[in-house]
Design a protein around this motif. Structure first.
Motif, short mmCIF file in Angstrom:
data_model
loop_
_atom_site.label_atom_id
_atom_site.label_comp_id
_atom_site.label_asym_id
_atom_site.label_seq_id
_atom_site.Cartn_x
_atom_site.Cartn_y
_atom_site.Cartn_z
N VAL A 72 -4.64 123.91 -44.76
CA VAL A 72 -5.50 123.26 -45.62
C VAL A 72 -5.91 123.77 -46.73
O VAL A 72 -5.77 123.29 -47.70
CB VAL A 72 -6.05 121.75 -44.86
CG1 VAL A 72 -7.50 122.58 -44.32
CG2 VAL A 72 -5.92 120.89 -45.18
N ALA A 93 -8.57 109.77 -48.78
CA ALA A 93 -7.60 110.84 -48.69
C ALA A 93 -7.43 112.04 -47.70
O ALA A 93 -8.76 112.33 -46.73
CB ALA A 93 -8.06 111.67 -50.46
N CYS A 94 -6.45 112.38 -47.01
CA CYS A 94 -6.31 113.35 -45.55
C CYS A 94 -7.53 114.91 -47.21
O CYS A 94 -7.55 114.37 -47.45
CB CYS A 94 -5.47 114.03 -46.15
SG CYS A 94 -3.85 113.20 -44.93
N ALA A 95 -7.71 115.31 -45.84
CA ALA A 95 -8.80 116.40 -46.36
C ALA A 95 -7.55 118.00 -46.73
O ALA A 95 -6.89 117.52 -46.85
CB ALA A 95 -9.57 117.23 -45.30
N GLY A 96 -8.24 117.85 -47.81
CA GLY A 96 -7.68 118.98 -49.21
C GLY A 96 -6.64 118.55 -49.36
O GLY A 96 -5.74 119.37 -50.39
N CYS A 97 -6.91 116.89 -50.28
CA CYS A 97 -5.86 116.05 -50.63
C CYS A 97 -5.66 116.52 -52.60
O CYS A 97 -6.09 116.52 -52.98
CB CYS A 97 -5.80 114.84 -50.46
SG CYS A 97 -4.00 113.82 -51.76
N GLN A 98 -4.51 117.08 -52.59
CA GLN A 98 -4.90 117.87 -53.72
C GLN A 98 -4.49 116.53 -55.22
O GLN A 98 -4.28 116.40 -56.14
CB GLN A 98 -3.47 119.31 -54.14
CG GLN A 98 -2.81 119.95 -53.44
CD GLN A 98 -4.67 120.81 -53.78
OE1 GLN A 98 -4.95 120.88 -54.73
NE2 GLN A 98 -5.76 121.08 -53.00
N MET A 128 -6.02 114.30 -55.34
CA MET A 128 -7.60 113.72 -55.58
C MET A 128 -7.97 114.78 -56.92
O MET A 128 -8.31 114.66 -57.58
CB MET A 128 -7.82 113.05 -54.54
CG MET A 128 -7.99 112.81 -53.16
SD MET A 128 -7.48 111.12 -53.84
CE MET A 128 -8.39 110.47 -53.85
N VAL A 129 -7.09 116.15 -56.66
CA VAL A 129 -7.40 116.82 -57.36
C VAL A 129 -7.22 116.27 -58.52
O VAL A 129 -7.45 116.30 -59.84
CB VAL A 129 -6.98 118.38 -57.54
CG1 VAL A 129 -7.13 119.64 -58.21
CG2 VAL A 129 -7.87 118.55 -55.95
N SER A 180 -3.15 122.94 -59.20
CA SER A 180 -3.70 123.91 -58.45
C SER A 180 -4.17 125.26 -60.14
O SER A 180 -5.21 125.83 -60.44
CB SER A 180 -2.65 125.59 -58.51
OG SER A 180 -2.27 125.10 -57.01
N PRO A 194 -6.14 123.00 -62.77
CA PRO A 194 -6.79 121.73 -63.50
C PRO A 194 -7.42 121.87 -64.81
O PRO A 194 -7.46 120.28 -65.53
CB PRO A 194 -7.95 121.77 -62.56
CG PRO A 194 -7.83 122.65 -61.18
CD PRO A 194 -6.66 123.74 -61.94
N GLY A 241 -4.06 125.22 -50.59
CA GLY A 241 -3.79 124.18 -51.44
C GLY A 241 -3.60 124.77 -52.33
O GLY A 241 -2.34 124.41 -53.51
N VAL A 242 -4.36 125.52 -53.17
CA VAL A 242 -4.72 125.80 -54.48
C VAL A 242 -4.03 127.02 -54.27
O VAL A 242 -3.13 127.59 -55.43
CB VAL A 242 -5.97 126.30 -54.75
CG1 VAL A 242 -5.94 127.46 -56.41
CG2 VAL A 242 -6.62 125.31 -55.16
N ARG A 247 -9.04 113.53 -59.63
CA ARG A 247 -9.91 113.77 -60.37
C ARG A 247 -10.22 114.18 -62.07
O ARG A 247 -11.10 113.41 -62.38
CB ARG A 247 -10.51 114.79 -59.61
CG ARG A 247 -11.40 114.48 -58.66
CD ARG A 247 -12.36 115.70 -57.41
NE ARG A 247 -13.02 115.98 -58.70
CZ ARG A 247 -14.11 117.02 -58.78
NH1 ARG A 247 -13.13 118.58 -58.35
NH2 ARG A 247 -14.97 117.41 -59.78
#
Ligand SMILES: Cc1ncc(C[n+]2csc(CCOP(=O)(O)OP(=O)(O)O)c2C)c(N)n1
Ligand code: SF4
Ligand code: SF4
Ligand code: SF4
Ligand SMILES: [Mg+2]
Lengths: 392, 301, 118
Positions: free
Chosen positions: B215, B19-24, B26-27, B180, B182, B218-219, B30
């Motif tokens: 990046v 995934a790209c850095a900071g990809c939401q 993945m959040v 944002s 989770p 994101g949140v 998770r």
């Protein structure tokens, strides 16, 4: 084993029960429609004990089968013509994922214009998907070939999906006898499917189908090619066993009739191959040494068997109920390329006809074979392909 | 709501994925998987989530994943569920994880079919409002005036109100969520496990690549989506509608932050501020936001 | 994800040498570091001041990479082999005790040191 009277579509739905299929997903299209209809009925009656997904399209039918097969279930679908075309993305997917799905394609012309009768263009256009392709000539053969196909598809040396083609209306809606096997009888032949490599299972998580780079792509494709090719020897074993268990044998990948001493061998796919036997008998009585080679399997292409036949004959009269537009008869062309490297190269005449359900009766078949005899006599191939029933 | 400390430590998203850095995304993955705790089969159509898994023979996700064709995820999931049923497994959750393109556009028919058949599964649409995987083309979830590589001067139509279409299928449980928040997202996945039948979750998911924002923001940007009233957090069990705790106060337009705070942070809307603020177009975005609130409240309450 | 950034960062996986050690179809096993040591993508390192940290786990909650784990003493622990340096942890920390430091300037334990998981 008990003899029943049914149409091919009805018999196909019974084969699903006999083979203990676990998931069917299918969508109606003439002339395949009565397959899902019958499976629904058998399901509601508690005779078909698996799951039946009444999907909203053929694309979804194939992908539901892919989901089911990936989760370790034996899966089946039936379709025809435009339905098969809509499945295309899934056909490629199932083959590359090595999922042993079995599909009964009821051959029908492709639109436009709307024509619900038999042409083999639908399945011909799927020859390069990796699917093994059978063409059958009777209700009985369809029923048993579907059962055999699960064993073939699930064999670890093969692991490729199988398409069993049956001619629309000529077979799908014509009632004739077949020998029915109860699931308990088929159990002796067909064990439950256990995926040999991977399966969707939370206990042992794998990801199927993520990215493969050029470094490995060819190898996967090569293994698909090998899997499909292995279907030839494996099917020989399967037929032997089936014959021993149930006394049924349909002639291997090419069902030959009076080919041994023949000068001209007629080849065809599907129901026409049955009528061709009568045509051969009549021609033999008239003094022509003709034989009939009913092509039951065209993918993998039975190269060795064609070469063996070709080494003995003067010519093939090869009939296609479909066209590769711009290049002629698909199976005729396969036979031609199969024979190219042989020392003895017989004449290979290509005939196209019977399209859109146009009748191909015994006299028509005889005319085709006699035309080839004439070409042999003159030594001239004549046209690249002959549209034998074309009205000028 | 679950406390941060109650959320399981076990990770199903494995570090070192693609995934790209900071990809939401993945959040979202998770916390979805922390809630589902592994007893799940995840179906993924063509989208970023098929790529973040990385290259064969390795996968960056420690759950069974069945990648499938772009338009076929709900159909594929139907097959997975049928196979589980045939094998007598009634506990494993079948979950689709599809992008907005795979849901709003090409996969809508299969989704409608699976919902109508009352398939017992959870369909998640993670909405980054664009075809990210193929490099930022418009989808029918792309907002009005957002720039994409197929709408170079801004999209001329507002997004499809997919939630209304889904609601018309009467899923047993339907929710919206936002990466944002989770903990709220975790709760909704836990809750989804309680229901048998079709369930649908729609996750708002900022994408630093396609939206072109710094990046690390994101949140913040996801929260601004809620605080400007742009994104509405809600859930619906049967026909019982609840406006989410994070969105409640923003039902009142007076309480909303100016939409500029959300738009200005993103490169895809920068043309609305060059050479000077385009009042008309920004007004249109505000009007659509209000229209969406009105539609939602009118339909569900 | 964008193919452009993907190509930039991918370490081509060269483990299987050919058909003989490949399965019949492409199924993959869960692996840490499936795309290699993604810590190399980083230009800024998150540096935590543990004196200020209140163990609230907000950084852990929002990290997209799952590279923050919770140590035995309940403090967050960073895995720099795989941290992509997005800076989200620093943004969300309520104590503002994470600082993003240019990778070459970072000191001590925060430098990528080569992990064991592979
Ligand atoms: C039939 C088909 N058409 C087009 C594509 C190319 N394609 C792959 S992913 C994608 C866009 C995905 O967008 P979305 O569903 O929003 O997911 P995201 O990439 O944003 O995560 C497209 C157009 C494809 N794989 N299959
Ligand atoms: S393009 Fe966006 S959604 Fe896709 S992997 Fe990158 S950050 Fe995630
Ligand atoms: S910088 Fe990003 S990837 Fe690294 S620990 Fe912080 S949130 Fe995680
Ligand atoms: S967010 Fe900040 S205070 Fe909370 S655990 Fe992480 S570093 Fe410590
Ligand atoms: Mg998207």
């Amino acid at each position: 084993m008990k003899t029943e009277l049914m149409s091919a579509n009805y018999a196909a739905s019974r084969a699903v029960v006999s083979a203990r299929v676990e998931v069917v997903a299918a969508y109606p299209i003439t002339p395949a429609t009565t397959v899902p209809e019958q499976i629904a009925l058998l399901n509601e009656q508690g005779i078909y004990k698996g799951q039946f997904i009444r999907v909203e399209s053929e694309h979804s039918a194939m992908f539901a089968c892919i989901g089911a097969s990936s989760t370790g279930a034996r899966a089946f679908t039936a379709t025809s013509s435009n339905g098969l075309l809509l499945m295309d993305e899934g056909l490629h997917w199932a083959a590359a994922a090595r999922l042993p799905i079995v599909l009964n394609n009821v051959n029908r012309s492709v639109s436009p214009s709307w024509n619900i009768h038999v042409t083999h263009d639908d399945s011909y256009s799927k020859r390069d998907t990796g699917w093994i392709q059978f063409y059958v000539a009777s209700v009985d053969e369809l029923y048993h070939t579907i059962i055999q196909s699960f064993k073939l598809a699930e064999d670890e040396r093969v692991l490729m999906p199988v398409m069993v083609n049956s001619d629309g209306f000529v077979l799908s809606h014509t009632v004739s006898p077949y020998d029915h096997l109860e699931p308990e009888e088929v159990d002796k032949f067909l064990p439950p499917y256990t995926p040999p490599h991977w399966v969707m299972d939370p206990e042992n998580p794998v990801s199927h189908g993520n990215i493969v780079f050029p470094e490995h792509y060819s190898e996967f494709r090569n293994m698909m090619h090998e899997g499909t090719k292995n279907a030839l020897p494996v099917y020989t074993e399967i037929e032997k066993e089936y014959k021993k268990l149930f006394g049924k044998y349909f002639g291997g990948p090419i069902d030959c009739y009076k080919c041994d001493d023949a000068d001209v061998v007629f080849t065809s796919q599907g129901s026409m191959g049955a009528e061709a036997k009568d045509a051969i008998d009549e021609l033999r009585e008239e003094g022509y040494k003709a034989g009939n080679a009913r092509m039951r399997m065209i993918r993998p292409f039975p190269v060795d068997k064609i070469r063996e036949l070709g080494s003995k004959v003067k010519a093939f009269a090869s009939f296609d109920r479909g066209v590769s537009y711009g290049f002629g008869g698909p199976v005729a062309n396969d036979i031609r390329s199969t024979m190219y490297h042989m020392k003895h190269r017989p004449m290979i005449k290509s005939y196209i006809g019977g399209l859109g359900g146009r009748d191909m009766a015994i006299p028509d078949i005889k005319a085709v074979i006699l035309d080839t005899f004439k070409a042999v006599e003159s030594g001239e191939l004549g046209p690249e392909e002959t549209w034998n029933d074309l009205k000028d | 709501m679950v406390t941060t400390k109650e959320i399981p430590l076990k990770e199903y998203v494995l570090k070192g994925n693609a995934a790209c850095a900071g990809c939401q995304d993945m959040v979202a993955l998770r916390h979805a998987h922390k809630a589902l705790e592994g007893d799940v089969i995840q179906v993924v159509p063509a989208c970023c989530t098929s790529v973040v898994q990385s290259l064969w023979p390795k996968s960056g996700l420690a759950v069974p994943i069945l990648n499938t064709a772009f338009m076929a995820s709900a159909a594929t999931a139907s097959g997975v569920k049928a196979a589980l049923k045939a094998k007598g497994n009634d506990h494993t959750m079948v979950m689709v994880w599809a992008g907005d393109g795979g849901t709003f556009d090409i996969g809508l028919q299969a989704l409608s079919g699976a919902l109508e058949r009352r398939t017992d599964f959870l369909y998640i649409c993670y909405n980054n409002q664009v075809y990210s995987n193929t490099g930022t083309q418009r989808s029918s979830a792309t907002p009005l005036h957002a720039q994409t590589t197929t709408t170079w001067f801004g999209k001329t139509e507002p997004e499809k109100m997919l939630d209304m279409i889904i609601a018309a299928h009467e899923p047993v449980y339907q929710f919206t969520a936002n990466t944002s928040y989770p903990r709220d997202l975790f709760d909704k996945f836990k809750k989804a496990q309680e229901f048998e039948g079709p369930k649908f979750g729609h996750i708002f998911l900022p994408c630093p690549q396609a939206w072109n924002y710094p990046v690390e923001k994101g949140v913040e940007i996801g929260k601004l989506g809620v605080e400007t009233g742009y994104w509405i957090q809600w859930e619906r069990v049967g026909d019982e509608f609840t406006l989410g705790k994070h969105s409640k106060r923003f039902q009142d337009p007076e309480k909303r932050k100016p939409i500029d705070e959300f738009l200005k942070m993103q490169g895809r809307f920068s043309h609305l501020y060059r050479p000077k603020r385009n009042d008309k177009k920004i007004r249109e975005i505000e009007d659509f936001i209000q229209h969406r609130w009105d539609m939602l409240i009118r339909t569900f309450t | 994800m964008h193919w452009t950034c993907f190509h930039l960062v991918n370490e081509v996986n060269t483990e299987p040498t050919g058909k003989k050690d490949m399965p019949k179809t492409s199924y993959s096993k869960p692996s840490i570091g499936s795309t290699g040591k993604t810590g190399s993508w980083r230009t800024f390192d998150p540096m935590v001041n543990y004196d200020e940290c209140n163990k609230c786990r907000t950084c852990w909650l929002h990290c997209p990479e799952a590279v923050i784990s919770i140590g035995e003493d309940d403090f967050p622990v960073w895995d720099f082999d795989y941290c992509k340096g997005c800076g989200i942890c620093a943004e969300v920390c309520p104590k503002k005790c994470i600082e993003m430091v240019r990778t070459s300037d970072a000191v001590g334990g925060s430098l990528p040191v080569g992990g064991s998981e592979g």
